[in-house]
Every structure is written in structure tokens, then in C-alpha cells.
Design a protein around this motif. Structure first.
Motif, PDB file in Angstrom:
ATOM      1  N   THR A  27       0.857  -1.193   0.000  1.00 53.66           N
ATOM      2  CA  THR A  27       0.000   0.000   0.000  1.00 53.66           C
ATOM      3  C   THR A  27       0.886   1.234   0.000  1.00 53.66           C
ATOM      4  O   THR A  27       1.737   1.385   0.868  1.00 53.66           O
ATOM      5  CB  THR A  27      -0.930  -0.040   1.227  1.00 53.66           C
ATOM      6  OG1 THR A  27      -1.871  -1.107   1.027  1.00 53.66           O
ATOM      7  CG2 THR A  27      -1.692   1.254   1.407  1.00 53.66           C
ATOM      8  N   ALA A  58      -2.825  -3.511  -2.577  1.00 53.41           N
ATOM      9  CA  ALA A  58      -4.215  -3.908  -2.398  1.00 53.41           C
ATOM     10  C   ALA A  58      -5.124  -2.886  -3.082  1.00 53.41           C
ATOM     11  O   ALA A  58      -4.940  -1.680  -2.921  1.00 53.41           O
ATOM     12  CB  ALA A  58      -4.534  -4.001  -0.907  1.00 53.41           C
ATOM     13  N   TYR A  68      -9.136   2.830   3.330  1.00 54.96           N
ATOM     14  CA  TYR A  68      -7.994   3.730   3.479  1.00 54.96           C
ATOM     15  C   TYR A  68      -8.054   4.768   2.355  1.00 54.96           C
ATOM     16  O   TYR A  68      -8.283   4.416   1.187  1.00 54.96           O
ATOM     17  CB  TYR A  68      -6.667   2.975   3.359  1.00 54.96           C
ATOM     18  CG  TYR A  68      -6.454   1.916   4.426  1.00 54.96           C
ATOM     19  CD1 TYR A  68      -5.623   2.159   5.518  1.00 54.96           C
ATOM     20  CD2 TYR A  68      -7.093   0.681   4.345  1.00 54.96           C
ATOM     21  CE1 TYR A  68      -5.427   1.188   6.494  1.00 54.96           C
ATOM     22  CE2 TYR A  68      -6.909  -0.292   5.316  1.00 54.96           C
ATOM     23  CZ  TYR A  68      -6.072  -0.031   6.385  1.00 54.96           C
ATOM     24  OH  TYR A  68      -5.882  -0.994   7.354  1.00 54.96           O
ATOM     25  N   TRP A 102      -9.242  -6.460  -3.150  1.00 52.80           N
ATOM     26  CA  TRP A 102      -9.326  -6.120  -1.722  1.00 52.80           C
ATOM     27  C   TRP A 102     -10.704  -5.621  -1.324  1.00 52.80           C
ATOM     28  O   TRP A 102     -11.252  -4.720  -1.973  1.00 52.80           O
ATOM     29  CB  TRP A 102      -8.303  -5.014  -1.483  1.00 52.80           C
ATOM     30  CG  TRP A 102      -7.950  -4.630  -0.086  1.00 52.80           C
ATOM     31  CD1 TRP A 102      -7.991  -5.389   1.035  1.00 52.80           C
ATOM     32  CD2 TRP A 102      -7.430  -3.343   0.303  1.00 52.80           C
ATOM     33  NE1 TRP A 102      -7.512  -4.649   2.110  1.00 52.80           N
ATOM     34  CE2 TRP A 102      -7.168  -3.405   1.689  1.00 52.80           C
ATOM     35  CE3 TRP A 102      -7.133  -2.161  -0.378  1.00 52.80           C
ATOM     36  CZ2 TRP A 102      -6.647  -2.323   2.408  1.00 52.80           C
ATOM     37  CZ3 TRP A 102      -6.616  -1.086   0.326  1.00 52.80           C
ATOM     38  CH2 TRP A 102      -6.376  -1.165   1.705  1.00 52.80           C
ATOM     39  N   HIS A 176      -7.084 -11.098  -1.850  1.00 53.94           N
ATOM     40  CA  HIS A 176      -6.537 -10.731  -0.530  1.00 53.94           C
ATOM     41  C   HIS A 176      -7.403 -11.378   0.556  1.00 53.94           C
ATOM     42  O   HIS A 176      -8.524 -10.942   0.807  1.00 53.94           O
ATOM     43  CB  HIS A 176      -6.558  -9.210  -0.390  1.00 53.94           C
ATOM     44  CG  HIS A 176      -5.724  -8.665   0.733  1.00 53.94           C
ATOM     45  ND1 HIS A 176      -5.290  -9.435   1.790  1.00 53.94           N
ATOM     46  CD2 HIS A 176      -5.218  -7.426   0.961  1.00 53.94           C
ATOM     47  CE1 HIS A 176      -4.581  -8.679   2.621  1.00 53.94           C
ATOM     48  NE2 HIS A 176      -4.522  -7.451   2.133  1.00 53.94           N
ATOM     49  N   ASN A 179      -4.451 -10.479   6.613  1.00 56.01           N
ATOM     50  CA  ASN A 179      -4.277  -9.204   7.310  1.00 56.01           C
ATOM     51  C   ASN A 179      -5.538  -8.558   7.880  1.00 56.01           C
ATOM     52  O   ASN A 179      -5.649  -7.330   7.922  1.00 56.01           O
ATOM     53  CB  ASN A 179      -3.551  -8.208   6.395  1.00 56.01           C
ATOM     54  CG  ASN A 179      -2.161  -8.711   6.034  1.00 56.01           C
ATOM     55  OD1 ASN A 179      -1.679  -9.668   6.639  1.00 56.01           O
ATOM     56  ND2 ASN A 179      -1.519  -8.101   5.059  1.00 56.01           N
ATOM     57  N   TYR A 181      -8.706  -8.411   6.874  1.00 58.55           N
ATOM     58  CA  TYR A 181      -9.739  -7.821   6.018  1.00 58.55           C
ATOM     59  C   TYR A 181     -10.904  -8.797   5.822  1.00 58.55           C
ATOM     60  O   TYR A 181     -10.964  -9.851   6.466  1.00 58.55           O
ATOM     61  CB  TYR A 181      -9.106  -7.338   4.708  1.00 58.55           C
ATOM     62  CG  TYR A 181      -8.058  -6.285   5.001  1.00 58.55           C
ATOM     63  CD1 TYR A 181      -8.419  -5.092   5.635  1.00 58.55           C
ATOM     64  CD2 TYR A 181      -6.707  -6.496   4.717  1.00 58.55           C
ATOM     65  CE1 TYR A 181      -7.467  -4.134   5.957  1.00 58.55           C
ATOM     66  CE2 TYR A 181      -5.749  -5.541   5.033  1.00 58.55           C
ATOM     67  CZ  TYR A 181      -6.131  -4.359   5.654  1.00 58.55           C
ATOM     68  OH  TYR A 181      -5.189  -3.415   5.980  1.00 58.55           O
ATOM     69  N   ILE A 236      -3.170  -6.212  11.963  1.00 61.95           N
ATOM     70  CA  ILE A 236      -4.082  -5.187  11.458  1.00 61.95           C
ATOM     71  C   ILE A 236      -5.450  -5.374  12.093  1.00 61.95           C
ATOM     72  O   ILE A 236      -6.029  -6.457  12.059  1.00 61.95           O
ATOM     73  CB  ILE A 236      -4.116  -5.206   9.917  1.00 61.95           C
ATOM     74  CG1 ILE A 236      -2.720  -4.819   9.410  1.00 61.95           C
ATOM     75  CG2 ILE A 236      -5.202  -4.272   9.386  1.00 61.95           C
ATOM     76  CD1 ILE A 236      -2.562  -4.751   7.936  1.00 61.95           C
ATOM     77  N   LEU A 271       2.819 -10.504  11.039  1.00 64.28           N
ATOM     78  CA  LEU A 271       3.113  -9.510  10.008  1.00 64.28           C
ATOM     79  C   LEU A 271       4.264  -8.606  10.457  1.00 64.28           C
ATOM     80  O   LEU A 271       4.460  -8.387  11.630  1.00 64.28           O
ATOM     81  CB  LEU A 271       1.858  -8.675   9.749  1.00 64.28           C
ATOM     82  CG  LEU A 271       1.858  -7.789   8.510  1.00 64.28           C
ATOM     83  CD1 LEU A 271       1.878  -8.614   7.247  1.00 64.28           C
ATOM     84  CD2 LEU A 271       0.612  -6.898   8.525  1.00 64.28           C
ATOM     85  N   PHE A 347       3.721   5.892   2.796  1.00 61.63           N
ATOM     86  CA  PHE A 347       2.299   6.130   2.507  1.00 61.63           C
ATOM     87  C   PHE A 347       2.066   7.585   2.122  1.00 61.63           C
ATOM     88  O   PHE A 347       2.374   8.485   2.893  1.00 61.63           O
ATOM     89  CB  PHE A 347       1.434   5.803   3.731  1.00 61.63           C
ATOM     90  CG  PHE A 347       1.629   4.402   4.250  1.00 61.63           C
ATOM     91  CD1 PHE A 347       1.247   3.304   3.495  1.00 61.63           C
ATOM     92  CD2 PHE A 347       2.210   4.190   5.486  1.00 61.63           C
ATOM     93  CE1 PHE A 347       1.426   2.003   3.971  1.00 61.63           C
ATOM     94  CE2 PHE A 347       2.396   2.901   5.976  1.00 61.63           C
ATOM     95  CZ  PHE A 347       2.015   1.803   5.211  1.00 61.63           C
TER      96      PHE A 347
END
Ligand code: 8OZ
Length: 360
Positions: A27, A58, A68, A102, A176, A179, A181, A236, A271, A347
Motif C-alpha cells: 500500500t 491492495a 484507506y 481487496w 486478498h 491481514n 480484512y 491489522i 506480520l 504512505f
């Protein structure tokens, strides 16, 4: 061990790759708020095309799936138009690129949702941690549990995104399912408290992830579909582990193997490079799947050479090292030192730390 294994070609289902170094999904948050990549992404991915396989950052399959700010999507024509030159640039340089599909589920904030709606999840259990909004980092909003009848609509969103991925010229898609999601929220009994056919038993909790894979495999053929798992990661959303991670993930892996998926991509351990491999037998997971296996999480050049030479993995995915080293494959070949890009450029922002580096 000989380094040759790492630099020689292999095959993931129908996808032929020229070496065993994959670029992990990263990301980078440089798209606009409509989920459209800027032209910088063409350079960014093009620069990294010597990877055997690029897995994109993603990419949201729908507005509802977004958690996000500034992350790209693959559900509008404008998004496809922006991705098309990216896949062209990678192909022109001889590379291969799949898009990671995602849906964040509960890892979202009302400000990112259509009309300020609540994010959706298997069950109304709020995630911990933070998501990134236009107003900065905020805790995820309280989600709403999906009605059974709504699930077909999300499967249709996956199908639509998979179709657009084809239009954009990708070589395949990665689902995905890691993590914290949406797919992982269904899979783990810690986040799925449903009592319909999508909750309760292991078979029921795996149903939605498997239906997603079926939907995208309908479009692509299973041999161009991969899937990413992180059986031991809680990082996450402070997502608690499943009560039986090995049993749960092995069941899913076996079913994916029966479908003939191109590859299974596993974040080994916690992670961000942590361990935990002793809690979990990745080789048994791999055996349950039976197809190509991409390993990820804190590998370096030597561990990647050892893992591919010993047969631990078919390919190794590198994340952070690809940020500061677009030519990571060449650097590994010549044993050149690696550059650590500043974390502040990970980011958001522009070219600095993305396609351009103020190396000192
Ligand atoms: C870092 C920041 C935001 C999202 C993941 C898509 O961990 C992500 C992600 C990573 O899979």
C-alpha cells in the motif's frame, strides 16, 4: 547453497515468471480519492518489472470495500484507464503483474463509505487499530453485520473487479484473504459469529472466501488466480487469531488446491517480520494446497536462496526492500547493498521515495 534457484524461471499455474522473486503487495496511498492511480504509478511499477511477478498494492473492488484514503480501485472505467498503462509498462519490460483484489470489511471508517454508511463485516464486532482517512489516522467505525442476502452482491462486485482487471491488461488476480480484512474476518471464528450458512462450522466460515475465489476464477480460470493468507497475523485491526489456525487454514488450502489455484501466498508468522512459525506448520499447509507456494515475511537474499534451493518455497515475495530498490533483482544478483527508503515516504506523497530517491 547455489543462488541459481532464485534467479531461474518457474511457473505459477498458467503464469510463467522469469525468476522466483515476487514484489509483495505494498500500500503506497498515492491514488486520488476516486481510486484512480496517477501517472506516477506507471513509472513505479515499470521500474520494478524485473521482479518475476509484481503483485500490486491492495486494490478496492468497490467503494464499500475501501478502508484507506488514496488507495486505488478496480471498479470504475477511470480506474481501468489508469491501470492499463501500468500493465503495459510492466509487460514492455518483460515482467508479469497481477492485481490484488481487496475488500476491507470492518477495517474502514464511515467517512470513506458512500453516504457515511457503516462498514460491513460478518459480525458487528469493531476492529482495533487505525485506518487512514482524509482527516488522518482514525479508529475503524463500528461495522454492520451483512445480511445473508447481501453476500451475492459482494460476490458480484468481485466478479466485476475481476472483469475490469482483465480489461486493464493484468496477467491474473490475487485474492486478498489476509491481514484482518473481509475474507479473513469470515474465516476466523474470532471475527465471525454468524449463525447462517456463512458462520459456525469451519466449512461455513470458509464458504465466503471460497465463493469469492470461484467468482473470480469464473472470469480468469483458476490457474490465473492466487490467494494470500496470514494465518498467524493479528497486526491489522488487532484481529484475534482463529481458535485453530492450522486446521482452519489447511481446510481452505486443500479446497483451493482442488480448484487448481495458480498459487498460495503466505505471510509466515506475525506480520512485519515477526516469527511464530513454531506455532504453525507452513509445509503442512503447503502440502494441503499442493500447488505453487509463495513465501513472505522478512526474507533476505540468503534466506530466499536457501528457501528456493531447499524447496521450502517456489517463490519469495519481498515487500519493503522493493520500496527503496526498484532494481532489487539486479542488486541481489550482484550482491549490491540495499537502500532503506525513509518510512515517511511509504504512505502518501509524490515521487520522492516512490519513483525517485535522494540516496546519500
Ligand atoms: C499497510 C497500510 C494499509 C493497508 C495490508 C493492505 O496489510 C494492507 C495495508 C498495509 O494488507
Amino acid at each position: 547453497m547455489s543462488s541459481e534457484s532464485l534467479f531461474s524461471p518457474t511457473r505459477l499455474g498458467a503464469i510463467e515468471v522469469r525468476n522466483k522473486i515476487a514484489m509483495a503487495p505494498l500500500t503506497r496511498s498515492r491514488a486520488d480519492m476516486s481510486g484512480v492511480q496517477t501517472p506516477l504509478a506507471i513509472d513505479y511499477y515499470g521500474q520494478r518489472a524485473s521482479a518475476g511477478l509484481i503483485i500490486t498494492e491492495a486494490t478496492n473492488i468497490s467503494r464499500q470495500g475501501r478502508g484507506y484514503a488514496y488507495t486505488p480501485g478496480i471498479y470504475t472505467d477511470a480506474q481501468v484507464a489508469a491501470w492499463a498503462p501500468v500493465t503495459e509498462a510492466v509487460h514492455a519490460a518483460g515482467g508479469r503483474i497481477v492485481v490484488q483484489l481487496w475488500h476491507v470489511g470492518r477495517m474502514s471508517h464511515i467517512s470513506l463509505q458512500e453516504g457515511g454508511a457503516a462498514p460491513v463485516a460478518p459480525s458487528a464486532i469493531q476492529a482495533g487499530g487505525n485506518v487512514f482517512t482524509e482527516a488522518g489516522y482514525l479508529p475503524p467505525s463500528m461495522p454492520r453485520a451483512l445480511a445473508t442476502e447481501e453476500i451475492a452482491g459482494i460476490l458480484e462486485d468481485y466478479r466485476h473487479a475481476a472483469r475490469l482487471a482483465k480489461e486493464a491488461g493484468f496477467d491474473g488476480v490475487e485474492v486478498h484473504a489476509a491481514n484482518g480484512y473481509l475474507l479473513e474476518q469470515f474465516l476466523r471464528d474470532s471475527t465471525n459469529h454468524r449463525d447462517d450458512r456463512y458462520g459456525g462450522s469451519l466449512e461455513n466460515r470458509a464458504r465466503f472466501p471460497l465463493e469469492v475465489v470461484e467468482a473470480v476464477a469464473d472470469i480468469w480460470g483458476a490457474d490465473r488466480v492466487g490467494l494470500r493468507l496470514s494465518p498467524l497475523s493479528t497486526a491489522i485491526g488487532d484481529t484475534p487469531l482463529d481458535s485453530a489456525p492450522m486446521e482452519t487454514h489447511s481446510y481452505l488450502a486443500r479446497r483451493l488446491g482442488e480448484m487448481g489455484l495458480a498459487y498460495l501466498h503466505v505471510v509466515e508468522g506475525q506480520l512485519h517480520g515477526g516469527n511464530g512459525a513454531d506455532l504453525f506448520d507452513v509445509q503442512a499447509l503447503r502440502a494441503a494446497f499442493g500447488g505453487a507456494y509463495i513465501a513472505n515475511n522478512g526474507y533476505d537474499r540468503q534466506r530466499a536462496i536457501d528457501a528456493t534451493a531447499s524447496g521450502h518455497a517456489d517463490m519469495i515475495a519481498f515487500g519493503k526492500p522493493f520500496i527503496g530498490n526498484p532494481d532489487l533483482v539486479e542488486r541481489f544478483q550482484s550482491q549490491a547493498p540495499l537502500y532503506d527508503a525513509p518510512v515517511e515516504t511509504y504512505f502518501g506523497g509524490g515521487a520522492e521515495g516512490y519513483t525517485e530517491f535522494a540516496r546519500v
